[in-house]
Motif scaffolding. Structure first.
Motif, PDB file in Angstrom:
ATOM      1  N   LEU A 121       0.830  -1.204   0.000  1.00  0.00           N
ATOM      2  CA  LEU A 121       0.000   0.000   0.000  1.00  0.00           C
ATOM      3  C   LEU A 121       0.862   1.251   0.000  1.00  0.00           C
ATOM      4  O   LEU A 121       1.729   1.421   0.856  1.00  0.00           O
ATOM      5  CB  LEU A 121      -0.923   0.007   1.218  1.00  0.00           C
ATOM      6  CG  LEU A 121      -2.004  -1.076   1.268  1.00  0.00           C
ATOM      7  CD1 LEU A 121      -2.774  -0.991   2.585  1.00  0.00           C
ATOM      8  CD2 LEU A 121      -2.952  -0.937   0.090  1.00  0.00           C
ATOM      9  N   ILE A 122       0.604   2.127  -0.955  1.00  0.00           N
ATOM     10  CA  ILE A 122       1.297   3.413  -1.038  1.00  0.00           C
ATOM     11  C   ILE A 122       0.268   4.513  -0.814  1.00  0.00           C
ATOM     12  O   ILE A 122      -0.682   4.647  -1.602  1.00  0.00           O
ATOM     13  CB  ILE A 122       1.969   3.607  -2.413  1.00  0.00           C
ATOM     14  CG1 ILE A 122       2.972   2.475  -2.690  1.00  0.00           C
ATOM     15  CG2 ILE A 122       2.660   4.970  -2.478  1.00  0.00           C
ATOM     16  CD1 ILE A 122       3.574   2.540  -4.085  1.00  0.00           C
ATOM     17  N   PRO A 123       0.397   5.315   0.247  1.00  0.00           N
ATOM     18  CA  PRO A 123      -0.559   6.401   0.462  1.00  0.00           C
ATOM     19  C   PRO A 123      -0.482   7.442  -0.656  1.00  0.00           C
ATOM     20  O   PRO A 123       0.607   7.841  -1.072  1.00  0.00           O
ATOM     21  CB  PRO A 123      -0.117   7.010   1.799  1.00  0.00           C
ATOM     22  CG  PRO A 123       0.736   5.968   2.447  1.00  0.00           C
ATOM     23  CD  PRO A 123       1.400   5.232   1.329  1.00  0.00           C
ATOM     24  N   ILE A 124      -1.647   7.854  -1.159  1.00  0.00           N
ATOM     25  CA  ILE A 124      -1.718   8.895  -2.187  1.00  0.00           C
ATOM     26  C   ILE A 124      -2.170  10.215  -1.593  1.00  0.00           C
ATOM     27  O   ILE A 124      -1.521  11.241  -1.741  1.00  0.00           O
ATOM     28  CB  ILE A 124      -2.673   8.478  -3.329  1.00  0.00           C
ATOM     29  CG1 ILE A 124      -2.131   7.248  -4.067  1.00  0.00           C
ATOM     30  CG2 ILE A 124      -2.888   9.636  -4.308  1.00  0.00           C
ATOM     31  CD1 ILE A 124      -3.059   6.727  -5.154  1.00  0.00           C
ATOM     32  N   TYR A 141      -5.207   5.163  -1.541  1.00  0.00           N
ATOM     33  CA  TYR A 141      -3.953   4.423  -1.686  1.00  0.00           C
ATOM     34  C   TYR A 141      -3.798   3.910  -3.118  1.00  0.00           C
ATOM     35  O   TYR A 141      -4.771   3.790  -3.859  1.00  0.00           O
ATOM     36  CB  TYR A 141      -3.947   3.191  -0.782  1.00  0.00           C
ATOM     37  CG  TYR A 141      -3.980   3.438   0.692  1.00  0.00           C
ATOM     38  CD1 TYR A 141      -2.803   3.463   1.440  1.00  0.00           C
ATOM     39  CD2 TYR A 141      -5.189   3.598   1.370  1.00  0.00           C
ATOM     40  CE1 TYR A 141      -2.833   3.660   2.818  1.00  0.00           C
ATOM     41  CE2 TYR A 141      -5.225   3.791   2.737  1.00  0.00           C
ATOM     42  CZ  TYR A 141      -4.041   3.819   3.456  1.00  0.00           C
ATOM     43  OH  TYR A 141      -4.080   4.010   4.814  1.00  0.00           O
ATOM     44  N   ALA A 142      -2.555   3.554  -3.437  1.00  0.00           N
ATOM     45  CA  ALA A 142      -2.277   2.668  -4.560  1.00  0.00           C
ATOM     46  C   ALA A 142      -1.941   1.310  -3.972  1.00  0.00           C
ATOM     47  O   ALA A 142      -1.138   1.214  -3.037  1.00  0.00           O
ATOM     48  CB  ALA A 142      -1.116   3.183  -5.391  1.00  0.00           C
ATOM     49  N   GLU A 199       5.911   5.160 -14.648  1.00  0.00           N
ATOM     50  CA  GLU A 199       7.276   4.743 -14.970  1.00  0.00           C
ATOM     51  C   GLU A 199       8.088   4.462 -13.718  1.00  0.00           C
ATOM     52  O   GLU A 199       8.859   3.495 -13.669  1.00  0.00           O
ATOM     53  CB  GLU A 199       7.958   5.800 -15.845  1.00  0.00           C
ATOM     54  CG  GLU A 199       7.356   5.927 -17.240  1.00  0.00           C
ATOM     55  CD  GLU A 199       7.254   4.583 -17.951  1.00  0.00           C
ATOM     56  OE1 GLU A 199       8.255   3.814 -17.928  1.00  0.00           O
ATOM     57  OE2 GLU A 199       6.196   4.281 -18.524  1.00  0.00           O
ATOM     58  N   LYS A 200       7.925   5.280 -12.687  1.00  0.00           N
ATOM     59  CA  LYS A 200       8.628   5.028 -11.425  1.00  0.00           C
ATOM     60  C   LYS A 200       8.182   3.712 -10.808  1.00  0.00           C
ATOM     61  O   LYS A 200       9.002   2.938 -10.305  1.00  0.00           O
ATOM     62  CB  LYS A 200       8.380   6.173 -10.446  1.00  0.00           C
ATOM     63  CG  LYS A 200       9.080   7.474 -10.802  1.00  0.00           C
ATOM     64  CD  LYS A 200       8.826   8.526  -9.733  1.00  0.00           C
ATOM     65  CE  LYS A 200       9.553   9.825 -10.062  1.00  0.00           C
ATOM     66  NZ  LYS A 200       9.300  10.863  -9.026  1.00  0.00           N
ATOM     67  N   LEU A 201       6.879   3.460 -10.836  1.00  0.00           N
ATOM     68  CA  LEU A 201       6.358   2.211 -10.290  1.00  0.00           C
ATOM     69  C   LEU A 201       6.905   1.012 -11.059  1.00  0.00           C
ATOM     70  O   LEU A 201       7.245  -0.018 -10.466  1.00  0.00           O
ATOM     71  CB  LEU A 201       4.827   2.216 -10.336  1.00  0.00           C
ATOM     72  CG  LEU A 201       4.133   3.201  -9.389  1.00  0.00           C
ATOM     73  CD1 LEU A 201       2.658   3.332  -9.755  1.00  0.00           C
ATOM     74  CD2 LEU A 201       4.283   2.754  -7.939  1.00  0.00           C
ATOM     75  N   ARG A 202       7.028   1.130 -12.357  1.00  0.00           N
ATOM     76  CA  ARG A 202       7.543   0.040 -13.182  1.00  0.00           C
ATOM     77  C   ARG A 202       9.036  -0.187 -12.965  1.00  0.00           C
ATOM     78  O   ARG A 202       9.564  -1.247 -13.267  1.00  0.00           O
ATOM     79  CB  ARG A 202       7.246   0.284 -14.657  1.00  0.00           C
ATOM     80  CG  ARG A 202       5.763   0.441 -14.971  1.00  0.00           C
ATOM     81  CD  ARG A 202       5.425   0.085 -16.391  1.00  0.00           C
ATOM     82  NE  ARG A 202       5.501  -1.370 -16.574  1.00  0.00           N
ATOM     83  CZ  ARG A 202       5.380  -1.975 -17.761  1.00  0.00           C
ATOM     84  NH1 ARG A 202       5.176  -1.240 -18.845  1.00  0.00           N
ATOM     85  NH2 ARG A 202       5.450  -3.271 -17.855  1.00  0.00           N
ATOM     86  N   GLN A 203       9.697   0.841 -12.399  1.00  0.00           N
ATOM     87  CA  GLN A 203      11.112   0.719 -12.046  1.00  0.00           C
ATOM     88  C   GLN A 203      11.303   0.192 -10.625  1.00  0.00           C
ATOM     89  O   GLN A 203      12.432   0.027 -10.168  1.00  0.00           O
ATOM     90  CB  GLN A 203      11.801   2.076 -12.198  1.00  0.00           C
ATOM     91  CG  GLN A 203      11.910   2.563 -13.630  1.00  0.00           C
ATOM     92  CD  GLN A 203      12.307   4.033 -13.720  1.00  0.00           C
ATOM     93  OE1 GLN A 203      12.757   4.626 -12.739  1.00  0.00           O
ATOM     94  NE2 GLN A 203      12.154   4.615 -14.896  1.00  0.00           N
ATOM     95  N   PHE A 208       7.028   7.500  -2.052  1.00  0.00           N
ATOM     96  CA  PHE A 208       6.776   8.784  -2.699  1.00  0.00           C
ATOM     97  C   PHE A 208       6.518   9.833  -1.631  1.00  0.00           C
ATOM     98  O   PHE A 208       5.983   9.527  -0.566  1.00  0.00           O
ATOM     99  CB  PHE A 208       5.551   8.689  -3.628  1.00  0.00           C
ATOM    100  CG  PHE A 208       5.736   7.752  -4.783  1.00  0.00           C
ATOM    101  CD1 PHE A 208       6.083   8.237  -6.027  1.00  0.00           C
ATOM    102  CD2 PHE A 208       5.571   6.380  -4.617  1.00  0.00           C
ATOM    103  CE1 PHE A 208       6.247   7.375  -7.102  1.00  0.00           C
ATOM    104  CE2 PHE A 208       5.733   5.510  -5.675  1.00  0.00           C
ATOM    105  CZ  PHE A 208       6.080   5.999  -6.930  1.00  0.00           C
ATOM    106  N   GLU A 209       6.881  11.083  -1.917  1.00  0.00           N
ATOM    107  CA  GLU A 209       6.627  12.169  -0.985  1.00  0.00           C
ATOM    108  C   GLU A 209       5.206  12.673  -1.152  1.00  0.00           C
ATOM    109  O   GLU A 209       4.681  12.674  -2.231  1.00  0.00           O
ATOM    110  CB  GLU A 209       7.619  13.321  -1.222  1.00  0.00           C
ATOM    111  CG  GLU A 209       9.060  12.931  -0.936  1.00  0.00           C
ATOM    112  CD  GLU A 209      10.007  14.102  -1.081  1.00  0.00           C
ATOM    113  OE1 GLU A 209       9.540  15.224  -1.425  1.00  0.00           O
ATOM    114  OE2 GLU A 209      11.203  13.920  -0.861  1.00  0.00           O
TER     115      GLU A 209
END
Length: 209
Positions: A121-124, A141-142, A199-203, A208-209
């Motif tokens: 989980l990434i907070p958005i 979230y993502a 693109e960042k997620l695919r890397q 994330f800030e």
């Protein structure tokens, strides 16, 4: 840099009275209040109805390895007059229960609505969906997960849920997200965030800030 602080917080509001005018699946309150104006004076007392929904959490499901987006589909009474019908394509979401954190809620709902048990989980963002008359606060979230073999019918019978979870190529979703059935704020915000950070997620980036 723009200044966003108004200089007014909770201390600039006086709640004079509050009563419940409806108590069913949701609640409605009638509130009499005063608040300060930008000139620093107290406004005359006003009455407002407040639709009480409380806090919720929602997550856009994304598989960066296979570049897939996962969305649920279910009936929504608020969209009953929609020209596309009341079955909306949405993020996985649910209402916060007493003593539950947003992270715990999101993990529970991902399992119940999509069969996903191993998401990162990434907070958005945290936002109020319609603050003009509703107090619902959404923790968005993502949910980064493997969607290669995901999909199916989910939901709890005791909550009358009939939920279909499906996956779609990310590019196809992005092409139609403004004109299609992803016509709700949490889903659009989540998709926009995935599109920006794809693109960042695919890397492999997960912070994330």
């Amino acid at each position: 840099m723009a200044k966003f602080d108004t200089g007014m917080g909770k201390e600039a509001v006086k709640v004079l009275s509050e009563k419940t005018v409806y108590d069913g699946f949701f609640k409605m309150y009638e509130i009499k209040l005063q608040h300060k104006t930008f000139a620093g004076e107290w406004m005359e007392p006003i009455r407002r109805e407040l639709f009480h929904r409380g806090e919720a959490a929602a997550a856009i499901c994304y598989d960066p390895e296979n570049d897939l987006v996962g969305l649920i589909e279910q009936f929504r009474v608020g969209a009953i007059d929609s020209e596309m019908g009341p079955w909306c394509l949405e993020v996985v979401a649910g209402m916060l229960e007493e003593g539950e954190t947003p992270d715990e809620l999101m993990a529970r709902e991902l399992a119940e609505e999509a069969g996903i048990t191993n998401a990162t989980l990434i907070p958005i963002s945290r936002y109020y969906s319609t603050p003009g008359g509703c107090n619902e606060k959404i923790h968005l979230y993502a949910a980064i997960c493997n969607l290669a073999n995901a999909g199916g019918i989910y939901g709890l019978d005791e909550e009358h849920e009939d939920i279909r979870f499906e996956t779609y190529p990310a590019e196809d979703v992005f092409k139609s997200m403004y004109a299609g059935r992803t016509n709700n704020s949490a889903t659009l915000l989540g998709l926009q965030w995935i599109q920006i950070n794809r693109e960042k997620l695919r890397q492999g980036v997960t912070e994330f800030e």
